[in-house]
Design an enzyme around this catalytic site. Structure first.
Site, PDB file in Angstrom:
ATOM      1  N   TRP A  61      -6.922  -3.193  16.063  1.00 60.06           N
ATOM      2  CA  TRP A  61      -6.436  -1.504  16.144  1.00 60.06           C
ATOM      3  C   TRP A  61      -7.766  -1.084  15.386  1.00 60.06           C
ATOM      4  CZ3 TRP A  61      -3.503  -0.886  19.624  1.00 60.06           C
ATOM      5  CH2 TRP A  61      -2.385  -1.519  19.943  1.00 60.06           C
TER       6      TRP A  61
ATOM      7  N   ASP B  81      -3.737   3.798   8.753  1.00 59.65           N
ATOM      8  CA  ASP B  81      -3.112   3.583   9.851  1.00 59.65           C
ATOM      9  C   ASP B  81      -2.029   2.643   9.237  1.00 59.65           C
ATOM     10  OD1 ASP B  81      -1.721   2.564  12.005  1.00 59.65           O
ATOM     11  OD2 ASP B  81      -3.318   1.883  13.085  1.00 59.65           O
TER      12      ASP B  81
ATOM     13  N   LYS C 276       7.293   0.242  15.281  1.00 63.58           N
ATOM     14  CA  LYS C 276       7.094  -1.123  14.298  1.00 63.58           C
ATOM     15  C   LYS C 276       8.224  -0.986  13.266  1.00 63.58           C
ATOM     16  CE  LYS C 276       3.648  -2.070  16.656  1.00 63.58           C
ATOM     17  NZ  LYS C 276       2.132  -1.306  16.516  1.00 63.58           N
TER      18      LYS C 276
HETATM   19  C1  PLP Z   1       0.795  -0.864  17.370  1.00 65.03           C
HETATM   20  C2  PLP Z   1      -0.240  -0.572  16.543  1.00 65.03           C
HETATM   21  C3  PLP Z   1      -1.076   0.500  17.006  1.00 65.03           C
HETATM   22  C4  PLP Z   1      -0.868   1.023  18.286  1.00 65.03           C
HETATM   23  O1  PLP Z   1       0.273   2.105  18.381  1.00 65.03           O
HETATM   24  P1  PLP Z   1       0.341   2.739  19.770  1.00 65.03           P
HETATM   25  O2  PLP Z   1       1.738   3.555  19.189  1.00 65.03           O
HETATM   26  O3  PLP Z   1       0.986   1.938  20.750  1.00 65.03           O
HETATM   27  O4  PLP Z   1      -0.425   3.634  20.011  1.00 65.03           O
HETATM   28  C5  PLP Z   1      -1.839   0.971  16.290  1.00 65.03           C
HETATM   29  N1  PLP Z   1      -2.353   0.407  14.901  1.00 65.03           N
HETATM   30  C6  PLP Z   1      -1.453  -0.496  14.504  1.00 65.03           C
HETATM   31  C7  PLP Z   1      -1.743  -1.064  13.157  1.00 65.03           C
HETATM   32  C8  PLP Z   1      -0.387  -0.910  15.175  1.00 65.03           C
HETATM   33  O5  PLP Z   1       0.516  -1.962  14.786  1.00 65.03           O
END
Ligand code: PLP
Length: 360
Positions: free
Chosen positions: A102, A172, A196
């Site tokens: 990511w 993030d 998540k």
């Molecule tokens: C799942 C995830 C993403 C991507 O998320 P989307 O909503 O599918 O774009 C980005 N960063 C982290 C840390 C993730 O776990």
């Protein structure tokens, strides 16, 4: 059919109480005679839903008044682009740390907007640790400093935040938001896809310090400008109405169950059950260095890929599902987000013990 224990990394398990409430309100929300899905996002009843979701999130995370809360679309992945488009507009420089797939995607997007410095990477060891940072390498006039606080695929997490000397930290937090107490004021901007640890896919929460709004260049598309959404209260266009509603129910569920403090305590108990077993096992091994272990995503392996496959198959038969590791890492991964009950982790460890005894 019984519900399973779902260890999926995302979209992932939701609290049963929330699913029940959503199903009870499915045909007729609050006497409106319609489902939330069928409502105008401009109606007072829907405005009440968004306002309550934001208020509850503010209470849960103790978000200062100087921060805006946005409910956006496009997933965390769109934030990889929105962050540089909006913030890399001063010196045009930003610092990043490469801690997994990511972060690499975030870095690639930022490079389209300006000068990116990758301060450190743990790619040399398949991202199984958080690299040490040398403050002497930090860019003093960077527009921001970007980290992925929890690395969903590899199961690593930052236990302390870097000291960036006033450079705003952009985080993030897709896979660890609401999992433990944090101080929002330590960050300039926090973003997280809901699927998540917050709710259904489709909504992305952005928490942004006011002074970072309105810095986007004139060429930035309207929908990718934070100011657009701040000025319209996340209602510039149709928001992901149902996802926001369910996320709001999850926020309320958290608040009613002791808030983040109580959740953090329970998450630490769940993680300890798994890690203590892994540390004592001669058969299963955790893949992450001890000091950087995530309490949300726990990757582990058995002695070989054949046994991994047998383990996953046997787990499925016992109602323990989605334990396969990410395709880039292999092995297993148990994602134990807020909505995973302690007994789910206990049942998983009991099965691990049985499997180990039968195969060692
Ligand atoms: C799942 C995830 C993403 C991507 O998320 P989307 O909503 O599918 O774009 C980005 N960063 C982290 C840390 C993730 O776990």
């Amino acid at each position: 059919m019984e519900r399973v224990y779902n260890f999926s990394a995302g979209p992932s398990v939701l609290p049963e109480a929330v699913l029940k409430q959503a199903s009870e309100e499915m045909l007729n929300y609050g006497g409106s005679g319609m489902s939330v899905m069928e409502m105008s996002h401009r109606s007072p009843v829907y405005q009440g839903i968004v306002d309550a979701a934001e208020d509850t999130l503010r209470q849960l995370m103790n978000i200062p008044d100087t921060y805006k809360v946005l409910f956006l679309q496009g997933g965390a992945s769109t934030q990889f682009a929105m962050v540089p488009l909006n913030l890399m507009t001063g010196s045009g420089k930003a610092d990043y740390v490469s801690t997994g797939a990511w972060s690499k995607k975030a870095i690639a997007e930022a490079k389209k907007s300006g000068e990116v410095k990758v301060l450190a990477s743990s790619e040399d060891a398949m991202f199984n640790y958080i690299p040490k940072l040398d403050p002497a390498k930090f860019t003093a006039d960077a527009d921001y400093f970007f980290i992925t606080t929890n690395n969903t695929i590899y199961g690593t997490t930052y236990k302390t935040l870097p000291e960036t000397n006033g450079v705003p930290i952009v985080a993030d937090m897709s896979s660890n938001i609401l999992s433990e107490e944090i101080n929002v004021a330590d960050y300039g901007l926090i973003f997280a896809g809901a699927q998540k640890n917050m709710g259904p896919a489709g909504v992305t929460v952005v928490i942004i310090r006011e002074d970072l709004v309105g810095k986007a260049g004139a060429n930035v598309p309207t929908m990718l400008n934070y100011a657009t959404h701040v000025n319209a209260g996340s209602m510039f266009n149709t928001p992901p109405t149902y996802s926001i509603y369910v996320a709001g129910l999850v926020f309320k569920w958290l608040l009613d169950n002791g808030g983040i403090k109580a959740m953090e305590a329970q998450n630490k108990i769940k993680a300890a059950i798994l890690y203590d077993f892994l540390d004592g096992s001669d058969f299963f091994k955790g893949t992450v260095v001890k000091e950087d272990r995530s309490i949300m995503n726990v990757p582990f392996v058995s002695p070989n890929a054949k046994l991994d496959a047998a383990f996953i198959k046997g787990a499925g038969a016992k109602g323990l599902v989605n334990l396969k590791g990410h395709r880039s890492v292999g092995g297993m991964r148990a994602s134990i987000y807020n909505a995973m009950p302690v007994e789910g982790v206990q049942i998983l460890v009991d099965y691990m013990k049985t499997f180990e005894a039968a195969n060692i």
